[in-house]
Design a protein around this motif. Sequence first.
Motif, mmCIF file in Angstrom:
data_model
loop_
_atom_site.group_PDB
_atom_site.id
_atom_site.type_symbol
_atom_site.label_atom_id
_atom_site.label_comp_id
_atom_site.label_asym_id
_atom_site.label_seq_id
_atom_site.Cartn_x
_atom_site.Cartn_y
_atom_site.Cartn_z
ATOM 1 N N LEU A 60 0.823 -1.209 0.000
ATOM 2 C CA LEU A 60 0.000 0.000 0.000
ATOM 3 C C LEU A 60 0.856 1.256 0.000
ATOM 4 O O LEU A 60 0.362 2.344 -0.239
ATOM 5 C CB LEU A 60 -0.929 -0.004 1.224
ATOM 6 C CG LEU A 60 -1.979 -1.105 1.234
ATOM 7 C CD1 LEU A 60 -2.748 -1.093 2.553
ATOM 8 C CD2 LEU A 60 -2.932 -0.951 0.067
ATOM 9 N N TRP A 61 2.153 1.116 0.296
ATOM 10 C CA TRP A 61 3.039 2.272 0.325
ATOM 11 C C TRP A 61 3.875 2.326 -0.957
ATOM 12 O O TRP A 61 4.152 1.316 -1.576
ATOM 13 C CB TRP A 61 3.939 2.264 1.567
ATOM 14 C CG TRP A 61 4.635 0.966 1.859
ATOM 15 C CD1 TRP A 61 4.162 -0.078 2.605
ATOM 16 C CD2 TRP A 61 5.943 0.562 1.417
ATOM 17 N NE1 TRP A 61 5.087 -1.093 2.646
ATOM 18 C CE2 TRP A 61 6.184 -0.728 1.933
ATOM 19 C CE3 TRP A 61 6.930 1.172 0.636
ATOM 20 C CZ2 TRP A 61 7.375 -1.414 1.699
ATOM 21 C CZ3 TRP A 61 8.112 0.482 0.400
ATOM 22 C CH2 TRP A 61 8.322 -0.787 0.932
ATOM 23 N N ARG A 114 -12.573 -9.881 -3.764
ATOM 24 C CA ARG A 114 -12.489 -9.204 -5.055
ATOM 25 C C ARG A 114 -12.399 -7.691 -4.892
ATOM 26 O O ARG A 114 -13.141 -7.089 -4.124
ATOM 27 C CB ARG A 114 -13.701 -9.564 -5.907
ATOM 28 C CG ARG A 114 -13.766 -11.056 -6.211
ATOM 29 C CD ARG A 114 -14.972 -11.474 -7.002
ATOM 30 N NE ARG A 114 -16.212 -11.011 -6.392
ATOM 31 C CZ ARG A 114 -17.259 -10.580 -7.088
ATOM 32 N NH1 ARG A 114 -17.239 -10.559 -8.399
ATOM 33 N NH2 ARG A 114 -18.348 -10.191 -6.473
ATOM 34 N N GLU A 115 -11.445 -7.115 -5.616
ATOM 35 C CA GLU A 115 -11.241 -5.662 -5.685
ATOM 36 C C GLU A 115 -11.331 -4.992 -4.313
ATOM 37 O O GLU A 115 -11.957 -3.961 -4.136
ATOM 38 C CB GLU A 115 -12.228 -5.031 -6.673
ATOM 39 C CG GLU A 115 -12.009 -5.517 -8.087
ATOM 40 C CD GLU A 115 -12.854 -4.811 -9.126
ATOM 41 O OE1 GLU A 115 -13.612 -3.874 -8.783
ATOM 42 O OE2 GLU A 115 -12.748 -5.196 -10.310
ATOM 43 N N GLN A 116 -10.616 -5.563 -3.351
ATOM 44 C CA GLN A 116 -10.663 -5.044 -1.984
ATOM 45 C C GLN A 116 -9.841 -3.772 -1.794
ATOM 46 O O GLN A 116 -10.205 -2.912 -1.011
ATOM 47 C CB GLN A 116 -10.187 -6.098 -0.983
ATOM 48 C CG GLN A 116 -10.358 -5.600 0.445
ATOM 49 C CD GLN A 116 -9.687 -6.457 1.477
ATOM 50 O OE1 GLN A 116 -8.639 -7.040 1.220
ATOM 51 N NE2 GLN A 116 -10.285 -6.526 2.644
ATOM 52 N N LEU A 117 -8.724 -3.657 -2.493
ATOM 53 C CA LEU A 117 -7.822 -2.530 -2.274
ATOM 54 C C LEU A 117 -7.623 -1.718 -3.552
ATOM 55 O O LEU A 117 -7.518 -2.285 -4.642
ATOM 56 C CB LEU A 117 -6.459 -3.036 -1.799
ATOM 57 C CG LEU A 117 -6.437 -3.777 -0.469
ATOM 58 C CD1 LEU A 117 -5.040 -4.316 -0.200
ATOM 59 C CD2 LEU A 117 -6.902 -2.887 0.666
ATOM 60 N N LEU A 118 -7.550 -0.421 -3.379
ATOM 61 C CA LEU A 118 -7.202 0.480 -4.475
ATOM 62 C C LEU A 118 -5.732 0.828 -4.313
ATOM 63 O O LEU A 118 -5.351 1.535 -3.383
ATOM 64 C CB LEU A 118 -8.074 1.739 -4.431
ATOM 65 C CG LEU A 118 -7.825 2.768 -5.536
ATOM 66 C CD1 LEU A 118 -8.117 2.172 -6.908
ATOM 67 C CD2 LEU A 118 -8.684 4.008 -5.291
ATOM 68 N N ILE A 119 -4.910 0.278 -5.216
ATOM 69 C CA ILE A 119 -3.462 0.476 -5.126
ATOM 70 C C ILE A 119 -2.979 1.125 -6.416
ATOM 71 O O ILE A 119 -3.127 0.559 -7.494
ATOM 72 C CB ILE A 119 -2.727 -0.855 -4.886
ATOM 73 C CG1 ILE A 119 -3.215 -1.494 -3.573
ATOM 74 C CG2 ILE A 119 -1.221 -0.632 -4.850
ATOM 75 C CD1 ILE A 119 -2.603 -2.850 -3.294
ATOM 76 N N ARG A 120 -2.431 2.324 -6.269
ATOM 77 C CA ARG A 120 -1.899 3.072 -7.402
ATOM 78 C C ARG A 120 -2.911 3.166 -8.543
ATOM 79 O O ARG A 120 -2.587 2.926 -9.704
ATOM 80 C CB ARG A 120 -0.581 2.472 -7.850
ATOM 81 C CG ARG A 120 0.513 2.624 -6.790
ATOM 82 C CD ARG A 120 1.782 1.868 -7.139
ATOM 83 N NE ARG A 120 2.649 1.728 -5.987
ATOM 84 C CZ ARG A 120 2.481 0.811 -5.022
ATOM 85 N NH1 ARG A 120 1.506 -0.054 -5.068
ATOM 86 N NH2 ARG A 120 3.312 0.768 -4.007
ATOM 87 N N GLY A 121 -4.151 3.472 -8.174
ATOM 88 C CA GLY A 121 -5.190 3.714 -9.156
ATOM 89 C C GLY A 121 -5.873 2.480 -9.721
ATOM 90 O O GLY A 121 -6.710 2.585 -10.607
#
Length: 190
Positions: free
Chosen positions: A46-47, A164-171
């Motif tokens: 996430l970072w 499914r699609e749990q995290l928004l990472i770099r767009g």
Amino acid sequence: MLRVADIFGRFPQLETEQLILRKMRKDDARDLYEYASDPDVSRHTLWNAHRSLLDSQRFLEAVIEQYKSKEVTNWGIEHKADRKFIGTCGFVYWNPDHRRAEIGYALSKSYWNQGIMSEAAHAVMQFGFKKMLLNRLEARCNVENIGSERVMQKIGMTYEGTIREQLLIRGKFEDVKLYSILRSEVSLEC
């Protein structure tokens, strides 16, 4: 009922055959920057990769503040043979009421595929079940993060499914694999 301050008020040091899991210090900044600036290390996190030594110093300041506030956080991983700070491993969250926690970790690419993160995660898992009296420990990884998934498998965790699609990472929305292990499935070492 255990409280976070009961366990992390005096941040414990853990030791394994190859590693010392300890509080991170300001003088870890150069070693941290060495691996946290590597896009391969941050690819599934996430970072973002650290762009300067200042990014690493700020991260360490935030973690040191968490130690002072007696919060759940990460251990720094020091490789005994090299006396080098090579990664982090610890708790992302802890819910004492439900005796459930989640672990997370990051490791310098120079130490990948040597069993080091499995060793660190196993020590943290043992600590969680023995000292925090956990009933359930969880870990998650992006579906493409095969290395992280291998760590979860090596410490005995069971795959529970893909969120499914749990995290928004770099767009981009990312699917995440969920693993867990229960107290009844762990052999608690002395």
